[in-house]
Structure formats: C-alpha cells, structure tokens
Design an enzyme around this catalytic site. Structure first.
Site, PDB file in Angstrom:
ATOM      1  N   GLU A 110       0.974  -1.236  -0.074  1.00 31.26           N
ATOM      2  CA  GLU A 110      -0.214  -0.268   0.024  1.00 31.26           C
ATOM      3  C   GLU A 110       1.097   1.175   0.026  1.00 31.26           C
ATOM      4  O   GLU A 110       1.635   1.661   1.000  1.00 31.26           O
ATOM      5  CB  GLU A 110      -0.778   0.101   1.127  1.00 31.26           C
ATOM      6  CG  GLU A 110      -2.178   0.913   1.230  1.00 31.26           C
ATOM      7  CD  GLU A 110      -1.964   2.055   1.738  1.00 31.26           C
ATOM      8  OE1 GLU A 110      -1.631   3.143   1.164  1.00 31.26           O
ATOM      9  OE2 GLU A 110      -2.207   2.145   2.913  1.00 31.26           O
ATOM     10  N   CYS A 156      -1.939   8.826   3.181  1.00 32.48           N
ATOM     11  CA  CYS A 156      -1.715   8.410   1.635  1.00 32.48           C
ATOM     12  C   CYS A 156      -3.168   8.813   0.947  1.00 32.48           C
ATOM     13  O   CYS A 156      -2.986   8.904  -0.237  1.00 32.48           O
ATOM     14  CB  CYS A 156      -1.404   6.694   1.641  1.00 32.48           C
ATOM     15  SG  CYS A 156      -2.644   5.905   2.576  1.00 32.48           S
TER      16      CYS A 156
END
Length: 519
Positions: free
Chosen positions: A287, A321
């Site tokens: 990720e 993120c």
C-alpha cells in the site's frame, strides 16, 4: 460482547498483568488500568529484551522535541530470533480452535477500549496527532480488531465438482505461516494492526517492524496489548533496528511467506523486488503513495464540497496516503469554491496537538519539513498563486493553498504528504476526469455532485482503487477492499479481501476407490 469484554477487563486488569507488561501508575486515572511501561527494547519470543545491535534510538515528540523513550536497537540475530519464534509458535496456533483465536481478539478489543486515553495520549505525543486524528485512529484500531474477531469463523473451504467416479476434490483454506509487517509513521497503530490483527486471527505468526519515528504506537504498544490479551508467546514479535542492519533482511529472511508493507512507492518497489528476487519468492501487499484527486463538478453543493475537502486535505497535516492532493474544480463553480475553501482554511488553528482546539499539528520530522518548504518554493516559482500560507513554527507548518495550478506542475504531480494543496480549474466533466487520471498514482479519490448517478458514473471512470461520492478521500473501513492501482500498490486490506491475502488455497483430492489407469 463489546461491553462485556470491557467490563471483564476493567475488573481484572490490575491483578492479572502478564509477565513483561511492566506498568507504571504515572498519569493513570482511577478508572483506567495502570499505564504500560518498558518500551526500551524488543519484544521477541514472548520476552521483553534489549536489542543486540549496540546502539540506541531516541523516540521524540515531534512538537516539543521531548525524548519519550530510548530503545536499544535490534540486529540481524534479533530478527532471526523473531522469525524463528513466530514460525515455531505458529504451528500450534494454526491448529487452535476458532474460539481460542477469536477469544484473544475479544480480549484485545476490551483492552484497547479500557486503555482509550492512554492510546490517544501516545498517538498525540509520538506521531504529532491532533486530538481529532488520534481519536479517529483509536476508533479504526478498535474497528479492525472487532472485525477480526469473526475471522476464525470465516475461513471456508470448498468441495469441487469432479467428473471422476469414486474421487473427491476439495479446496482447503489454510494460514500462510509467518507474515512480516512493515508499517509507516502516519497512522502507526492502525496501519500496523490492520495487518497484525487479521494475520493472528487467521492463524498466522507475525514479525512487525514499525517505523523509526513511531516505534511505540506502531509496534511496542500493540505487543503489550496482545500480550495482556493472552496471545501465546512467540506469535507476535516486534523488532526495531537500523535499516542498514535489518531493512533488506526483513524481507529476504527465509521464514516469512508474506510481506505486508505500507509506505512510499520508492521503498515499496524495492521491497517488491526483494520479495521476488530473493532465495524464496514471497507474496506481498504493497500500500504505497497517493495523489488523490477531489473533483467538484458544476452541479455540486459547493459549501459541502469545500468543507469536506478541507478535512480531506488537512487531517493529520495532510500526512495520509488518502489525503486530497489536488482539488479539481469546474470553471462554473471555481471562484465560489475557492472563496469558501480558503475562508474555511483560514479558521483552522495550528500549533500544539495537545490542545483539543488545534486542527493542524507538527509534521513528523525535519526531513519532511524541508521537503514541504521546497515544494512551496517550487510552486511559487512555477507560477502557482498562494492564497493561504505562513512560516513554519518549529515543525508546525501552517496550511498552504495554491490556485492557478496546472496539473503538470510538480506541486500537483508529487505526493505532498503535508499541509499543502493545489486547486486546478477545468472546463467540464470530461476534462475533470482526464486531469484526475493524469497521475502515476491511483489510491483514493472523491467526486462531488448533486446527481448521485452522475457521481457513480464518474467514480467508475477514475483509475483508482477507491472513489467516494460526495465525501472526502480519507476513508477506510474494516470491511471494505482498501488498496490502490498503478503506482499506489497491489493487494487489498479489509474484510474478505484480507482473509484471502493472509490465507492460501490447498487443493486436496481423495480417491475413495481404485481407479482405472491408462498404463
């Protein structure tokens, strides 16, 4: 079940603290269990011990600079001990009844709830989280643990059709074995536990390497909780050491079958390469970085879009993120949006994250601050117009808003990971989609429109793993398929998707009677 676990824990915690979970009465309220202590080393094989690297690492408060703890660092031998301990303990854990594994998760959840204030306090002091962000992270940690309670009962095999008389075909679902988890500093406890909790619940062992900026909330605090919850020794190990000592070896070590990494695309590429090129190929979930577009179409509720976008960009100083990196606004509502957005941003208080009224606290370290200042100077030099800004105060950087931004500018193409946002004007829905997709990343995204069907159609055209209609881009639930496309990574976290990632299919056939063979 949730209330029962808390009540049971509260009545027994003070008397039944397992070995290794040293506690201190400092700052403990009468209603709370004694605070954990002893965050100065490694947690390996069920024991708290000093690392053997020879050096120490200072863990500091990013706002005040105060030293929170000094940790003796691990070396390759410590890492090997951790992996061997996990491999040994995992064999029996995989064979444990579902109720046994589920019970550990129930107790862990109760401990997390009982230690609410302690966890939030650590998140504020170690990661620079504001009160709002720390509370949201605590809720996410609890939610993932609550979801994992059911995982031992959701691992299912299949009986497969077979055109051979007297023969049976079965697909079993089994734990992978040992999973290595590398977690970042921005949502340290959540982004560690979203792998640790499911991995353990599904019968795996775990070795966790938290970020150097957040070794407690990203690792050692989690180990304390699961130890107190009665997790068998050796199943969860936390190693903290220099990257040049244990960094590559963490992935190259022969024991782990899977590496779960959350962090930058640059480092993720490196880890993915090690996982494929080492002596044993490993599965990975990566990720990675993001450059989330937030698109405001011409029929959007501008006030709602503006307020949501402020949260989507500036929650935790933009160090997420999923944070909204670019706001793409239709020309018909551009001026109105910019006015409402900047007006709201100017009301945000920044400073000491211990102050509940503060919305923007410090960035994590000096390296990040210098990078943000360089991006701000670069945006000005490229012709972007700054509407909101200010000089840093220590490691606190005030929110910065840029307009007249072109999508090919570095401030728009790079992941800011700080309190800096670009607003881009477009003409029409088609151009908005082109601009939204014109990035190497594809993690999260958002679109605002009064027409939900229009929003859905637009969302399905975005090249991202996640798109949120009429909501900001920072969204993560324990049941959704969290993950990205393009350079934002591979794999999915949450719900059925994490069950699939952390288990393997084992195909078994059984011949119940003798078959006819061709020779």
């Amino acid at each position: 079940m949730r209330a029962t676990a808390v009540e049971k824990y509260m009545s027994t915690a003070a008397k039944n603290v397992p070995r290794g979970s040293q506690t201190s009465q400092t700052n403990a309220s009468p209603a709370a269990p004694p605070r954990y202590a002893g965050f100065d080393g490694q947690y390996i094989g069920g024991s708290w011990r000093a690392g053997r690297q020879g050096g120490t690492e200072r863990d500091t408060d990013p706002y005040s600079g105060e030293t929170l703890v000094e940790i003796s660092m691990a070396n390759k031998d410590d890492l090997d001990d951790a992996y061997q301990s996990a491999a040994k303990a995992q064999i029996g854990w995989a064979a444990a009844l579902p109720s046994e594994r589920s019970a550990v998760m129930i107790r862990a959840l109760g401990i997390m709830e009982a230690r609410h204030e302690e966890i939030v306090d650590w998140l504020i002091r170690e990661s620079g989280s504001t009160h709002v962000k720390a509370e949201l992270e605590w809720q996410s940690v609890c939610a993932m643990t609550r979801e994992a309670i059911s995982f031992p009962y959701r691992v299912e095999g299949r009986i497969l059709p077979l055109d051979e008389p007297g023969k049976e075909s079965r697909a079993y679902r089994q734990p992978l074995g040992v999973i290595g988890v590398i977690s970042p500093w921005n949502f340290p406890m959540h982004l560690s536990n979203r792998s640790v909790g499911p991995a353990l619940a599904l019968g795996n062992g775990v070795v966790l390497k938290p970020a150097e900026d957040t070794p407690v909330t990203g690792g050692l605090l989690i180990a304390k909780i699961y130890e107190e919850a009665g997790l068998p020794p050796g199943l969860l190990n936390v190693v903290i050491g220099p990257i040049d000592e244990i960094g590559d070896q963490f992935t190259l070590h022969p024991v782990p079958k899977f590496i779960s990494f959350t962090g930058s695309t640059r480092v993720g590429r490196h880890i993915g390469g090690l996982a494929m090129s080492g002596p044993q190929i490993k599965r990975v979930a990566l990720e990675l970085g993001g450059n989330a577009p937030c698109v405001v179409l011409d029929d959007a509720d501008v006030e709602h879009a503006a307020r949501a976008s402020v949260v989507g960009r500036f929650l935790h100083q933009g160090q997420i993120c999923m944070s909204t990196n670019r706001i793409i606004v239709d020309a018909k509502v551009y001026d109105e949006f910019v006015d409402q957005f900047t007006t709201h941003v100017k009301t945000l208080k920044y400073g000491d994250p211990k102050d509940p009224a503060v919305s923007i606290g410090p960035v994590i370290n000096q390296k990040q601050l210098k990078a943000h200042i360089a991006h701000i100077e670069g945006a000005r030099a490229a012709g972007a117009h700054q509407l909101v800004g200010g000089k840093p105060e220590g490691q606190v950087l005030p929110p910065h808003v840029f307009v007249d931004v072109k999508n090919d500018m570095q401030v728009a193409q790079d992941e800011m990971f700080g309190p800096i946002v670009s607003i881009i004007k477009v003409s029409g829905e088609a151009e908005a989609l082109l601009v939204a997709n014109d990035t190497q990343y594809g993690l999260s995204s958002a679109v605002f429109t009064r027409d939900e069907e229009r929003g859905l159609k637009f969302a399905l055209g975005v090249q991202a793993g996640m798109t949120h209609v009429n909501d900001h881009s920072v969204d993560d639930t324990p049941t959704g398929p969290f993950g990205g496309e393009k350079n934002s990574g591979i794999g999915r976290f949450g719900g059925e998707w994490i069950i699939h990632e952390f288990t393997r299919d084992h195909w078994v056939t059984i011949r119940h009677e003798q078959g006819a063979y061709p020779f």
